[in-house]
Design a protein around this motif. Structure first.
Motif, PDB file in Angstrom:
ATOM      1  N   GLU A 178       1.051  -6.757  12.731  1.00  0.00           N
ATOM      2  CA  GLU A 178       2.402  -7.122  12.282  1.00  0.00           C
ATOM      3  C   GLU A 178       2.495  -7.099  10.771  1.00  0.00           C
ATOM      4  O   GLU A 178       3.483  -6.642  10.186  1.00  0.00           O
ATOM      5  N   MET A 179       1.461  -7.615  10.118  1.00  0.00           N
ATOM      6  CA  MET A 179       1.477  -7.670   8.659  1.00  0.00           C
ATOM      7  C   MET A 179       1.423  -6.267   8.058  1.00  0.00           C
ATOM      8  O   MET A 179       2.137  -5.955   7.100  1.00  0.00           O
ATOM      9  N   ILE A 180       0.579  -5.406   8.639  1.00  0.00           N
ATOM     10  CA  ILE A 180       0.473  -4.025   8.138  1.00  0.00           C
ATOM     11  C   ILE A 180       1.826  -3.320   8.278  1.00  0.00           C
ATOM     12  O   ILE A 180       2.308  -2.668   7.348  1.00  0.00           O
ATOM     13  N   ALA A 181       2.473  -3.519   9.448  1.00  0.00           N
ATOM     14  CA  ALA A 181       3.776  -2.890   9.664  1.00  0.00           C
ATOM     15  C   ALA A 181       4.822  -3.495   8.726  1.00  0.00           C
ATOM     16  O   ALA A 181       5.628  -2.784   8.139  1.00  0.00           O
ATOM     17  N   GLY A 182       4.777  -4.835   8.562  1.00  0.00           N
ATOM     18  CA  GLY A 182       5.761  -5.526   7.726  1.00  0.00           C
ATOM     19  C   GLY A 182       5.681  -5.096   6.270  1.00  0.00           C
ATOM     20  O   GLY A 182       6.698  -4.788   5.645  1.00  0.00           O
ATOM     21  N   LEU A 183       4.471  -5.061   5.719  1.00  0.00           N
ATOM     22  CA  LEU A 183       4.314  -4.632   4.321  1.00  0.00           C
ATOM     23  C   LEU A 183       4.684  -3.149   4.191  1.00  0.00           C
ATOM     24  O   LEU A 183       5.289  -2.739   3.204  1.00  0.00           O
ATOM     25  N   GLY A 184       4.353  -2.379   5.236  1.00  0.00           N
ATOM     26  CA  GLY A 184       4.717  -0.953   5.242  1.00  0.00           C
ATOM     27  C   GLY A 184       6.222  -0.779   5.197  1.00  0.00           C
ATOM     28  O   GLY A 184       6.743   0.055   4.459  1.00  0.00           O
ATOM     29  N   ASP A 185       6.947  -1.619   5.976  1.00  0.00           N
ATOM     30  CA  ASP A 185       8.421  -1.537   5.988  1.00  0.00           C
ATOM     31  C   ASP A 185       9.005  -1.829   4.611  1.00  0.00           C
ATOM     32  O   ASP A 185      10.073  -1.339   4.272  1.00  0.00           O
ATOM     33  N   LEU A 186       8.303  -2.658   3.848  1.00  0.00           N
ATOM     34  CA  LEU A 186       8.778  -2.976   2.487  1.00  0.00           C
ATOM     35  C   LEU A 186       8.402  -1.874   1.490  1.00  0.00           C
ATOM     36  O   LEU A 186       8.691  -1.988   0.301  1.00  0.00           O
ATOM     37  N   GLY A 187       7.709  -0.862   1.988  1.00  0.00           N
ATOM     38  CA  GLY A 187       7.366   0.273   1.111  1.00  0.00           C
ATOM     39  C   GLY A 187       5.964   0.199   0.527  1.00  0.00           C
ATOM     40  O   GLY A 187       5.602   1.007  -0.323  1.00  0.00           O
ATOM     41  N   TYR A 188       5.147  -0.779   0.995  1.00  0.00           N
ATOM     42  CA  TYR A 188       3.782  -0.896   0.476  1.00  0.00           C
ATOM     43  C   TYR A 188       2.802  -0.302   1.490  1.00  0.00           C
ATOM     44  O   TYR A 188       2.652  -0.843   2.589  1.00  0.00           O
ATOM     45  N   TYR A 189       2.153   0.781   1.106  1.00  0.00           N
ATOM     46  CA  TYR A 189       1.172   1.397   1.993  1.00  0.00           C
ATOM     47  C   TYR A 189       0.051   0.388   2.264  1.00  0.00           C
ATOM     48  O   TYR A 189      -0.589  -0.116   1.347  1.00  0.00           O
ATOM     49  N   THR A 190      -0.156   0.076   3.526  1.00  0.00           N
ATOM     50  CA  THR A 190      -1.134  -0.954   3.896  1.00  0.00           C
ATOM     51  C   THR A 190      -1.882  -0.517   5.148  1.00  0.00           C
ATOM     52  O   THR A 190      -1.260  -0.053   6.111  1.00  0.00           O
ATOM     53  N   VAL A 239      -1.258  -1.394  -1.369  1.00  0.00           N
ATOM     54  CA  VAL A 239      -0.794  -1.212  -2.740  1.00  0.00           C
ATOM     55  C   VAL A 239       0.060  -2.407  -3.175  1.00  0.00           C
ATOM     56  O   VAL A 239       0.472  -2.479  -4.326  1.00  0.00           O
ATOM     57  N   ALA A 240       0.304  -3.352  -2.244  1.00  0.00           N
ATOM     58  CA  ALA A 240       1.088  -4.554  -2.598  1.00  0.00           C
ATOM     59  C   ALA A 240       0.235  -5.490  -3.453  1.00  0.00           C
ATOM     60  O   ALA A 240      -0.982  -5.561  -3.285  1.00  0.00           O
ATOM     61  N   LEU A 241       0.901  -6.229  -4.355  1.00  0.00           N
ATOM     62  CA  LEU A 241       0.184  -7.218  -5.164  1.00  0.00           C
ATOM     63  C   LEU A 241      -0.033  -8.487  -4.351  1.00  0.00           C
ATOM     64  O   LEU A 241       0.657  -8.728  -3.349  1.00  0.00           O
ATOM     65  N   LEU A 242      -0.953  -9.317  -4.835  1.00  0.00           N
ATOM     66  CA  LEU A 242      -1.292 -10.553  -4.121  1.00  0.00           C
ATOM     67  C   LEU A 242      -0.051 -11.398  -3.805  1.00  0.00           C
ATOM     68  O   LEU A 242       0.116 -11.872  -2.683  1.00  0.00           O
ATOM     69  N   HIS A 243       0.843 -11.573  -4.819  1.00  0.00           N
ATOM     70  CA  HIS A 243       1.971 -12.479  -4.552  1.00  0.00           C
ATOM     71  C   HIS A 243       2.921 -11.904  -3.494  1.00  0.00           C
ATOM     72  O   HIS A 243       3.564 -12.633  -2.760  1.00  0.00           O
ATOM     73  N   THR A 244       2.984 -10.571  -3.368  1.00  0.00           N
ATOM     74  CA  THR A 244       3.815  -9.957  -2.315  1.00  0.00           C
ATOM     75  C   THR A 244       3.201 -10.253  -0.942  1.00  0.00           C
ATOM     76  O   THR A 244       3.916 -10.580   0.014  1.00  0.00           O
ATOM     77  N   ILE A 245       1.884 -10.152  -0.873  1.00  0.00           N
ATOM     78  CA  ILE A 245       1.205 -10.447   0.405  1.00  0.00           C
ATOM     79  C   ILE A 245       1.440 -11.920   0.755  1.00  0.00           C
ATOM     80  O   ILE A 245       1.755 -12.261   1.902  1.00  0.00           O
ATOM     81  N   GLU A 246       1.322 -12.780  -0.257  1.00  0.00           N
ATOM     82  CA  GLU A 246       1.512 -14.224  -0.017  1.00  0.00           C
ATOM     83  C   GLU A 246       2.924 -14.505   0.481  1.00  0.00           C
ATOM     84  O   GLU A 246       3.120 -15.249   1.451  1.00  0.00           O
ATOM     85  N   GLU A 247       3.916 -13.887  -0.186  1.00  0.00           N
ATOM     86  CA  GLU A 247       5.311 -14.110   0.227  1.00  0.00           C
ATOM     87  C   GLU A 247       5.519 -13.662   1.666  1.00  0.00           C
ATOM     88  O   GLU A 247       6.200 -14.322   2.451  1.00  0.00           O
ATOM     89  N   TRP A 248       4.925 -12.532   2.006  1.00  0.00           N
ATOM     90  CA  TRP A 248       5.100 -12.012   3.362  1.00  0.00           C
ATOM     91  C   TRP A 248       4.477 -12.958   4.390  1.00  0.00           C
ATOM     92  O   TRP A 248       5.087 -13.266   5.425  1.00  0.00           O
ATOM     93  N   ILE A 249       3.299 -13.471   4.072  1.00  0.00           N
ATOM     94  CA  ILE A 249       2.610 -14.385   5.003  1.00  0.00           C
ATOM     95  C   ILE A 249       3.424 -15.679   5.159  1.00  0.00           C
ATOM     96  O   ILE A 249       3.601 -16.200   6.270  1.00  0.00           O
ATOM     97  N   LEU A 250       3.954 -16.174   4.041  1.00  0.00           N
ATOM     98  CA  LEU A 250       4.758 -17.406   4.104  1.00  0.00           C
ATOM     99  C   LEU A 250       6.020 -17.189   4.945  1.00  0.00           C
ATOM    100  O   LEU A 250       6.375 -18.013   5.795  1.00  0.00           O
TER     101      LEU A 250
END
Ligand code: SAM
Ligand code: ZN
Length: 378
Positions: free
Chosen positions: A334-346, A359-370
């Protein structure tokens, strides 16, 4: 010596009878055959079925299994060496039965590499390859293949040993598997650079108990300069998960964590360039179904992962990030697909089952997880 016949790939050879449960390296036989390294050998045989070599030196051969397989399964002319006469007797007998273009030598690997050059050199010592990198950097004409099993020093668990062997500072982080591989490759680069030579990684990976890298060696100053420019440091905050990278092989500039305001710690020098030649990796996938390998399934999985992984440095462990945020780790797909949907290759990474390369930065990953946790009212 009591022996048994073993088949790996499509090669059958003799190995000493040894107690498989004995401590490493086994005390029950003077010549070591490590079944756990079949995958490592399979990958090298596959690679050499895609690269034509003038010759290949298995510099520390033990039973000779690696060199014997390279000769038999790829048709490459091989030189198989070990300093242990008992090993050499076994290699000679195996080579006689298997046939092919095989030369067997009983010598110290460093002495051999100081007197002769080889198209490709393979270092597979017990533990660290560090004492052999200097001679191999001069003696390898086109390729250098290295295994390191001293994962504790390379991963920062044995800090001082790591610093002594690799002239670099490791750190025991959640992404230590990648740091270990890049630190070993940094040491390879350093040895080549001083001879005005450069390196281009072809196939590199980490496995539970070892690191493995196959690099192309280039013979000109421009390549040495390009290699030097790919050496750098990971700057890790000691109190939070923030990290960034700095290029250069000298002492890195001071860098303050933008979140905690504290001085980051330098890990390295490390190889910060690509770990693979994606074109060759793609050709491995084509060749794989045409050959016979005991670990074919695992190989297929790893090659796909290496092909997908972006060349950006160091993966993130989403379990560690989630724990740090005091929330539940999301489902990885889900996270890989979610970050991918935001345009970050994961993608997943071969380095860890709880790791992602993105390619997402740490704070983007954190925001997505939250956000993922909030949506589920966790
Ligand atoms: C880990 S084993 C090699 C395993 C083998 N490549 C395989 O795939 O099964 C290491 C071997 O290196 C040999 N060795 C250690 N130091 C050496 C040196 N300085 N020169 C040559 N051989 C050496 C040991 O005798 C031992 O057989
Ligand atoms: Zn911080």
């Amino acid at each position: 010596m009591a022996c048994r016949l073993v088949t790996e790939g499509s090669t059958t050879f003799e190995v000493p009878l040894q107690d498989e449960n004995a401590v490493f390296p086994p005390k029950t036989a003077s010549v070591f055959y490590n079944t756990c390294m079949e995958f490592n050998r399979d990958m090298t045989v596959l690679l050499l079925s895609c690269i034509v070599l003038e010759n290949y030196l298995d510099a520390m051969a033990a039973t000779g299994v690696r060199g014997l397989r390279v000769a038999h399964e790829t048709g490459t002319p091989v030189i198989i060496n070990d300093r242990n006469p008992a090993a050499v007797a076994m290699i000679e007998e195996n080579a006689r039965v298997i046939g092919g273009d095989i030369r067997v030598i009983c010598n110290d690997a460093n002495r051999l590499m100081c007197t002769e050059r080889f198209d490709a050199i393979d270092l597979d010592p017990f533990g660290t390859p560090a004492p052999f990198l200097d001679a191999a950097s001069r003696a390898a004409k086109r390729y250098l293949f290295v295994t390191a099993t001293d994962t504790a020093p390379l991963c920062g668990a044995h800090l001082k040993a790591g610093m002594r062997r690799y002239f670099a500072t490791p750190k025991n982080t959640e992404y230590h598997a990648e740091v270990g591989l890049r630190m070993m490759m940094g040491a390879m680069a350093k040895e080549l650079i001083k001879y005005d030579r450069g390196m281009e990684p072809v196939l590199s990976f980490a496995k539970n108990h070892y690191f493995r890298s196959h690099v192309r060696v280039l013979d000109h100053v421009a390549a040495a300069e390009a290699t030097m420019n790919r050496i750098g440091f990971v700057m890790q905050c000691p109190t939070c998960l923030y990290r960034t990278e700095q290029k250069g092989s000298l002492l890195p500039k001071s860098h303050i964590c933008p979140y905690c305001g504290v001085e980051t710690e330098a890990i390295g020098p490390l190889w910060m360039g690509p770990l693979q030649d994606k074109e060759i990796i793609a050709s491995l996938l084509e060749k794989l179904p045409l050959m016979r390998f005991g670990t074919a399934k695992q190989m297929d999985k790893l090659i796909h992962q290496l092909l997908d992984e972006p060349e950006t440095c160091t993966f993130y462990d989403y379990h560690v990030i989630s724990r740090n945020l005091h929330v539940s780790p999301p489902a990885i797909d889900e996270m890989i697909a979610g970050l991918g949907d935001l345009g970050y290759y994961t993608v997943r990474t071969h380095f860890s089952v709880t790791g992602i390369k993105t390619v997402a930065l740490l704070h983007t990953i954190e925001e997505w997880i939250l956000a993922w946790n909030k949506e589920r009212n966790f």
